[in-house]
Design a protein around this motif. Structure first.
Motif, PDB file in Angstrom:
ATOM      1  N   GLY A 187      29.854  50.987  38.323  1.00 15.73           N
ATOM      2  CA  GLY A 187      29.830  49.707  39.021  1.00 15.73           C
ATOM      3  C   GLY A 187      30.177  48.548  38.103  1.00 15.73           C
ATOM      4  O   GLY A 187      30.339  47.422  38.566  1.00 15.73           O
ATOM      5  N   GLY A 188      30.277  48.831  36.800  1.00 12.04           N
ATOM      6  CA  GLY A 188      30.657  47.798  35.837  1.00 12.04           C
ATOM      7  C   GLY A 188      32.152  47.519  35.906  1.00 12.04           C
ATOM      8  O   GLY A 188      32.903  48.218  36.594  1.00 12.04           O
ATOM      9  N   ARG A 189      32.565  46.496  35.204  1.00 13.36           N
ATOM     10  CA  ARG A 189      33.960  46.042  35.303  1.00 13.36           C
ATOM     11  C   ARG A 189      34.515  45.633  33.932  1.00 13.36           C
ATOM     12  O   ARG A 189      33.834  44.944  33.174  1.00 13.36           O
ATOM     13  CB  ARG A 189      34.018  44.857  36.270  1.00 13.36           C
ATOM     14  N   ALA A 190      35.731  46.061  33.647  1.00 14.35           N
ATOM     15  CA  ALA A 190      36.409  45.647  32.414  1.00 14.35           C
ATOM     16  C   ALA A 190      37.487  44.627  32.744  1.00 14.35           C
ATOM     17  O   ALA A 190      38.171  44.742  33.769  1.00 14.35           O
ATOM     18  CB  ALA A 190      37.034  46.858  31.722  1.00 14.35           C
ATOM     19  N   LEU A 191      37.625  43.621  31.875  1.00 16.40           N
ATOM     20  CA  LEU A 191      38.634  42.565  32.034  1.00 16.40           C
ATOM     21  C   LEU A 191      39.463  42.513  30.755  1.00 16.40           C
ATOM     22  O   LEU A 191      38.935  42.182  29.690  1.00 16.40           O
ATOM     23  CB  LEU A 191      37.941  41.215  32.260  1.00 16.40           C
ATOM     24  N   PHE A 192      40.734  42.858  30.881  1.00 14.99           N
ATOM     25  CA  PHE A 192      41.609  42.874  29.708  1.00 14.99           C
ATOM     26  C   PHE A 192      42.742  41.868  29.871  1.00 14.99           C
ATOM     27  O   PHE A 192      43.622  42.079  30.704  1.00 14.99           O
ATOM     28  CB  PHE A 192      42.228  44.264  29.521  1.00 14.99           C
ATOM     29  N   ILE A 217      41.984  47.820  39.440  1.00 13.73           N
ATOM     30  CA  ILE A 217      41.989  47.223  40.786  1.00 13.73           C
ATOM     31  C   ILE A 217      42.873  45.986  40.876  1.00 13.73           C
ATOM     32  O   ILE A 217      43.188  45.537  41.967  1.00 13.73           O
ATOM     33  CB  ILE A 217      40.556  46.889  41.275  1.00 13.73           C
ATOM     34  N   ALA A 218      43.263  45.406  39.748  1.00 13.00           N
ATOM     35  CA  ALA A 218      44.131  44.229  39.804  1.00 13.00           C
ATOM     36  C   ALA A 218      44.779  44.007  38.442  1.00 13.00           C
ATOM     37  O   ALA A 218      44.283  44.498  37.421  1.00 13.00           O
ATOM     38  CB  ALA A 218      43.328  42.981  40.190  1.00 13.00           C
ATOM     39  N   ALA A 219      45.883  43.294  38.441  1.00 13.65           N
ATOM     40  CA  ALA A 219      46.554  42.907  37.192  1.00 13.65           C
ATOM     41  C   ALA A 219      47.332  41.624  37.475  1.00 13.65           C
ATOM     42  O   ALA A 219      48.542  41.558  37.298  1.00 13.65           O
ATOM     43  CB  ALA A 219      47.474  44.014  36.707  1.00 13.65           C
ATOM     44  N   ASP A 220      46.596  40.621  37.944  1.00 14.53           N
ATOM     45  CA  ASP A 220      47.244  39.387  38.400  1.00 14.53           C
ATOM     46  C   ASP A 220      47.474  38.406  37.258  1.00 14.53           C
ATOM     47  O   ASP A 220      46.763  38.425  36.269  1.00 14.53           O
ATOM     48  CB  ASP A 220      46.367  38.707  39.466  1.00 14.53           C
ATOM     49  N   ARG A 221      48.444  37.533  37.466  1.00 15.30           N
ATOM     50  CA  ARG A 221      48.688  36.463  36.507  1.00 15.30           C
ATOM     51  C   ARG A 221      47.567  35.438  36.581  1.00 15.30           C
ATOM     52  O   ARG A 221      47.138  35.065  37.670  1.00 15.30           O
ATOM     53  CB  ARG A 221      49.992  35.747  36.842  1.00 15.30           C
ATOM     54  N   VAL A 230      44.049  42.302  33.493  1.00 15.85           N
ATOM     55  CA  VAL A 230      43.876  43.634  34.063  1.00 15.85           C
ATOM     56  C   VAL A 230      42.387  43.839  34.341  1.00 15.85           C
ATOM     57  O   VAL A 230      41.546  43.644  33.466  1.00 15.85           O
ATOM     58  CB  VAL A 230      44.400  44.730  33.108  1.00 15.85           C
ATOM     59  N   VAL A 231      42.086  44.175  35.587  1.00 17.22           N
ATOM     60  CA  VAL A 231      40.705  44.397  36.008  1.00 17.22           C
ATOM     61  C   VAL A 231      40.538  45.871  36.309  1.00 17.22           C
ATOM     62  O   VAL A 231      41.264  46.429  37.139  1.00 17.22           O
ATOM     63  CB  VAL A 231      40.381  43.568  37.270  1.00 17.22           C
ATOM     64  N   ALA A 232      39.598  46.512  35.607  1.00 14.95           N
ATOM     65  CA  ALA A 232      39.364  47.945  35.821  1.00 14.95           C
ATOM     66  C   ALA A 232      37.896  48.170  36.128  1.00 14.95           C
ATOM     67  O   ALA A 232      37.024  47.760  35.352  1.00 14.95           O
ATOM     68  CB  ALA A 232      39.780  48.736  34.588  1.00 14.95           C
ATOM     69  N   ASP A 233      37.611  48.806  37.249  1.00 17.68           N
ATOM     70  CA  ASP A 233      36.227  49.071  37.634  1.00 17.68           C
ATOM     71  C   ASP A 233      35.814  50.475  37.205  1.00 17.68           C
ATOM     72  O   ASP A 233      36.614  51.401  37.244  1.00 17.68           O
ATOM     73  CB  ASP A 233      36.062  48.924  39.153  1.00 17.68           C
ATOM     74  N   LYS A 234      34.555  50.585  36.833  1.00 18.23           N
ATOM     75  CA  LYS A 234      34.028  51.918  36.512  1.00 18.23           C
ATOM     76  C   LYS A 234      33.524  52.528  37.812  1.00 18.23           C
ATOM     77  O   LYS A 234      32.535  52.084  38.386  1.00 18.23           O
ATOM     78  CB  LYS A 234      32.915  51.831  35.474  1.00 18.23           C
TER      79      LYS A 234
END
Ligand code: SAH
Length: 261
Positions: A187-192, A217-221, A230-234
């Motif tokens: 349920g955690g989230r990574a933001l790169f 789940i996303a890679a928006d400008r 880049v948003v990646a959910d666990k």
């Protein structure tokens, strides 16, 4: 209209405070003071320890502080999502992997002091600088760990304990996923934050993600137009064998073509 002479007043540069507010992050006097002290410590230490290529105070604010602050709306959005889900207010724990001189972890901590922030940094001199800054700025709930994510992510005190993970300018997306996903709870989230020329890396990241229990789940400008977040959910557990030992995640990235990784 005549061209301005050499002594004509230049338009006042947009102050850091204004630029931050424009990015949706209002900073109070105490926060602005912390940013100013952080900037000065960074530039001062940078003359002895190589911390950043940036040596101009205004550029520190623009390229290091504001870049990090552009991630705040994504953090706020996640905090709202979590708050809607739990009965009691919880302190969100964020880990910044390969923090270097503190980016983006420290600006995020100054802007959102309610976050509990852990900075992981492999280089001793940089980790010492981080310890010094967190002490001098009196940041409560900021922890510095001198070590490699490959090892810390296998330590039960850290594995699967964080809500948010970030890493900037550390490794390619597949390596970042392998280093950061084990640290996140489900349920955690990574933001790169990444550059805009991302197609190939993103494709590799999408292949690597399911191997470590993640989904991109996303890679928006971002509004600055030069960064994609880049948003990646666990979404599930990370198998115990990840991350592999020090250096391997970057050297032999997961999700390479049709390799059997
Ligand atoms: N995030 C900072 C620093 C980028 S440089 C910024 O954006 O300015 C990359 C940093 O990551 C270096 O300081 C390096 O020592 C650290 N690093 C690289 N791999 C690491 C790992 N596996 N574990 C911990 N730190 C790592």
């Amino acid at each position: 209209m005549t061209a301005p002479g050499p002594l004509a007043t230049q338009p006042a540069p947009v102050t850091f405070a204004k630029a931050a507010a424009r990015a949706g992050v209002a900073l109070d006097a105490g926060q602005l003071d912390r940013f100013a002290r952080y900037r000065d410590l960074l530039l001062d230490h940078n003359t002895r320890v190589n911390l950043t290529a940036i040596t101009d105070p205004a550029a520190v604010e623009r390229r290091l502080f504001l870049d990090a602050l552009s991630m705040v709306p994504a953090i706020d959005a996640y905090a709202r999502l979590v708050a809607a889900d739990v009965v009691f207010a919880t302190t969100l724990r964020l880990v910044d992997v390969g923090s270097g001189a503190g980016f983006p972890g420290l600006p995020l901590k100054i802007a959102r002091p309610e976050l509990d922030v852990t900075l992981i940094e492999a280089t001793g001199k940089k980790a010492s600088f981080l310890t010094r800054v967190t002490a001098e700025l009196g940041l409560d709930g900021a922890t510095v760990i001198h070590g490699r994510a490959e090892e810390i992510a296998h330590d039960t005190a850290h594995r699967a304990t964080y809500d948010l993970a970030t890493a900037r300018a550390v490794a390619s997306l597949p390596a970042l996923l392998e280093l950061c996903m084990p640290l996140l709870r489900e349920g955690g989230r990574a933001l790169f934050p990444k550059g805009t020329d991302l197609a190939e890396e993103l494709a590799a990241g999408r292949r690597a993600a399911p191997l470590v229990g993640a989904r991109i789940i996303a890679a928006d400008r971002l509004p600055d137009a030069e960064t994609r977040l880049v948003v990646a959910d666990k979404t599930g557990p990370t198998p115990k064998r990840y991350p592999r030992r020090a250096g391997i995640p970057a050297r032999e990235p997961l999700g390479k073509g049709n390799a059997a990784s």
